[in-house]
Design a protein around this motif. Structure first.
Motif, PDB file in Angstrom:
ATOM      1  N   GLY A 125      22.044  11.800  26.093  1.00  8.08           N
ATOM      2  CA  GLY A 125      20.921  11.696  26.366  1.00  8.08           C
ATOM      3  C   GLY A 125      20.461  12.823  27.444  1.00  8.08           C
ATOM      4  N   ALA A 126      21.354  13.862  27.390  1.00  9.15           N
ATOM      5  CA  ALA A 126      21.770  14.709  28.726  1.00  9.15           C
ATOM      6  C   ALA A 126      20.395  16.167  27.950  1.00  9.15           C
ATOM      7  N   GLU A 127      20.146  17.473  28.188  1.00 10.23           N
ATOM      8  CA  GLU A 127      18.794  18.085  28.058  1.00 10.23           C
ATOM      9  C   GLU A 127      19.073  19.031  29.107  1.00 10.23           C
ATOM     10  N   ILE A 128      18.867  20.965  28.552  1.00 12.64           N
ATOM     11  CA  ILE A 128      18.618  21.565  29.081  1.00 12.64           C
ATOM     12  C   ILE A 128      16.793  21.678  29.138  1.00 12.64           C
ATOM     13  N   ASP A 129      16.576  21.837  30.492  1.00 13.83           N
ATOM     14  CA  ASP A 129      15.191  22.127  30.759  1.00 13.83           C
ATOM     15  C   ASP A 129      15.103  23.738  30.492  1.00 13.83           C
ATOM     16  N   ALA A 130      16.020  24.231  31.456  1.00 17.86           N
ATOM     17  CA  ALA A 130      15.732  25.652  31.961  1.00 17.86           C
ATOM     18  C   ALA A 130      16.774  26.435  31.906  1.00 17.86           C
ATOM     19  N   LEU A 131      16.462  27.927  31.050  1.00 19.80           N
ATOM     20  CA  LEU A 131      18.043  28.814  31.540  1.00 19.80           C
ATOM     21  C   LEU A 131      17.653  30.238  31.968  1.00 19.80           C
ATOM     22  N   VAL A 132      17.668  30.609  33.480  1.00 22.95           N
ATOM     23  CA  VAL A 132      17.461  32.018  33.534  1.00 22.95           C
ATOM     24  C   VAL A 132      18.918  32.488  33.939  1.00 22.95           C
ATOM     25  N   ALA A 133      18.792  34.035  34.018  1.00 20.87           N
ATOM     26  CA  ALA A 133      20.287  34.829  34.618  1.00 20.87           C
ATOM     27  C   ALA A 133      19.599  35.866  34.769  1.00 20.87           C
ATOM     28  N   THR A 134      19.370  36.361  36.347  1.00 16.04           N
ATOM     29  CA  THR A 134      19.036  38.064  37.311  1.00 16.04           C
ATOM     30  C   THR A 134      20.289  38.351  37.572  1.00 16.04           C
ATOM     31  N   PRO A 135      20.154  40.073  37.600  1.00 13.29           N
ATOM     32  CA  PRO A 135      21.473  40.187  37.755  1.00 13.29           C
ATOM     33  C   PRO A 135      22.167  39.961  39.034  1.00 13.29           C
ATOM     34  N   ASP A 136      21.277  39.819  40.302  1.00  8.58           N
ATOM     35  CA  ASP A 136      21.848  39.223  41.422  1.00  8.58           C
ATOM     36  C   ASP A 136      22.348  37.718  42.003  1.00  8.58           C
ATOM     37  N   ASP A 137      21.256  37.188  41.109  1.00  8.02           N
ATOM     38  CA  ASP A 137      21.818  35.926  41.241  1.00  8.02           C
ATOM     39  C   ASP A 137      22.559  34.795  40.460  1.00  8.02           C
ATOM     40  N   GLY A 138      22.638  35.872  39.313  1.00  5.77           N
ATOM     41  CA  GLY A 138      23.706  35.107  38.099  1.00  5.77           C
ATOM     42  C   GLY A 138      22.378  34.245  36.864  1.00  5.77           C
ATOM     43  N   VAL A 139      23.679  33.405  36.353  1.00  4.83           N
ATOM     44  CA  VAL A 139      23.196  32.666  35.298  1.00  4.83           C
ATOM     45  C   VAL A 139      22.715  31.249  36.241  1.00  4.83           C
ATOM     46  N   LYS A 140      21.831  30.688  35.883  1.00  2.04           N
ATOM     47  CA  LYS A 140      20.722  29.207  36.860  1.00  2.04           C
ATOM     48  C   LYS A 140      20.569  28.566  35.793  1.00  2.04           C
ATOM     49  N   ALA A 141      20.437  27.281  35.521  1.00  5.67           N
ATOM     50  CA  ALA A 141      19.553  25.887  34.500  1.00  5.67           C
ATOM     51  C   ALA A 141      19.387  24.822  35.290  1.00  5.67           C
TER      52      ALA A 141
END
Length: 369
Positions: A307-323
């Motif tokens: 039942g778990a899902e990934i709604d968003a995945l972003v990566a920036t040079p300063d903040d690293g990988v976020k989801a």
């Protein structure tokens, strides 16, 4: 300067007290024993008594407010209120002299009943104490920060380290000292020199607490000895000693950690808390293998949670990988975090809320510390 009488108070009432007379130049003029209620009374002179340190709790406190002796004692007692096994009116608190700017102050705590009983015992010997100092504070701090000086007094062992002092039973020494090196002093002449130095310049005087009311103290000496654990700090003495040791170890480890941070990331050395700053950087830094590896690992971990899902995945040079993840229950993130950790990636949950019956979590992915 006149001669000084140094008296060692025994652990049990009725026992004689060893003493020596110290000359103005530090030499020993006479040694002997004083017996309670002896016919011959000792000559009057300045008397320094060494009491059993197991019944005295010693601390070093930072940032005590300025003020007179009474105000300092009250402030120290308030700071230690949660560490004592007796109410403040049943203990005497003494603050040692300042040793330098921004340096912690030595604080000793003893039961009022014991302090009066010791004074009464000394009066039974025919002497009146000008100073009472616990046995572990007759030892000088060792030059080695990782060393602890150990001297046996009767059935107990007095320990003195850097900003640390306690007297314990012999079988507890290793537990209290931990990984620090024990410097055992067995040479009687070396012990005597330490006692002579303490007699001429005691680091603290328990009588400075103002507890000089000796009414009934002589009668209560035996009772106070038998009830020492109920009168004072003694139920928490071992805990306090271990805590002091752990505190010193923590300070040493933190110093080493800050030095390592400065070497690895000099720009973080200027932060108020370099260690915390490095943790934040590690958490937000790109994980091993970069964004591609993080995405693949996250998809695998999320797929394993029903039942778990990934709604968003972003990566920036300063903040690293976020989801942003959506999952059925609050405990799902524990399973996802565990699976990510197994492959060397750290998941930090930065925000969590409930939306339409599902849990939404914002996370960052970094290298596992």
């Amino acid at each position: 300067m006149k001669p000084i009488r140094l008296v060692l108070i025994p652990a049990l009432a009725g026992q004689p007290a060893p003493f020596m007379i110290v000359a103005p130049d530090g030499g020993v003029l006479h040694r002997g024993q004083l017996a309670p209620d002896a016919v011959e009374r000792p000559a009057p002179m300045r008397t320094v008594a060494v009491c059993p340190g197991a019944d005295v709790s010693v601390h070093w406190l930072d940032d005590l407010p300025p003020g007179g002796a009474a105000q300092l004692r009250a402030a120290a007692a308030w700071r230690l209120r949660d560490e004592l096994a007796a109410t403040s009116d049943r203990v005497a608190t003494v603050v040692g002299p300042p040793v330098g700017p921004d340096q912690p102050r030595l604080v000793a705590v003893v039961g009022q009943g014991l302090l009066q009983a010791w004074s009464g015992y000394l009066e039974a010997l025919g002497v009146r104490a000008d100073v009472i100092v616990p046995d572990m504070l007759t030892l000088a701090e060792p030059d080695d920060e990782d060393g602890v000086t150990a001297v046996t007094f009767g059935d107990s062992v007095a320990l003195r380290g850097r900003r640390f002092a306690a007297t314990v039973q012999p079988d507890l020494v290793d537990m209290v000292v931990g990984e620090r090196r024990v410097i055992s002093v067995r040479d009687s002449f070396e012990v005597e020199r330490a006692l002579v130095t303490a007699a001429r310049s005691p680091v603290i005087n328990l009588l400075d607490a103002g507890a000089r009311d000796r009414t009934g103290a002589r009668v209560g000496w035996r009772r106070a000895t038998g009830l020492a654990a109920a009168v004072l700090v003694s139920p928490l003495m071992l805990t306090a000693a271990v805590a002091a040791r752990d505190d010193m170890g923590a300070r040493r480890l933190r110093t080493d950690a800050v030095a390592a941070v400065a070497a690895a990331a000099p720009d973080l050395a200027r932060e108020a808390d370099p260690v915390a700053a490095l943790r934040r950087r590690a958490t937000s830094a790109p994980p091993p293998g970069g964004v591609t590896a993080a995405a693949a690992a996250l998809f695998t971990a999320v797929e394993a949670v029903e039942g778990a899902e990934i709604d968003a995945l972003v990566a920036t040079p300063d903040d690293g990988v976020k989801a942003t993840l959506s999952h059925p229950t609050w405990s799902d993130m524990e399973e996802i975090t565990r699976r990510m950790a197994d492959i060397g990636m750290a998941v930090t949950v930065t925000a969590t809320l409930e939306d339409a019956g599902r849990v939404v979590s914002d996370i960052s992915i970094g290298a596992r510390p």
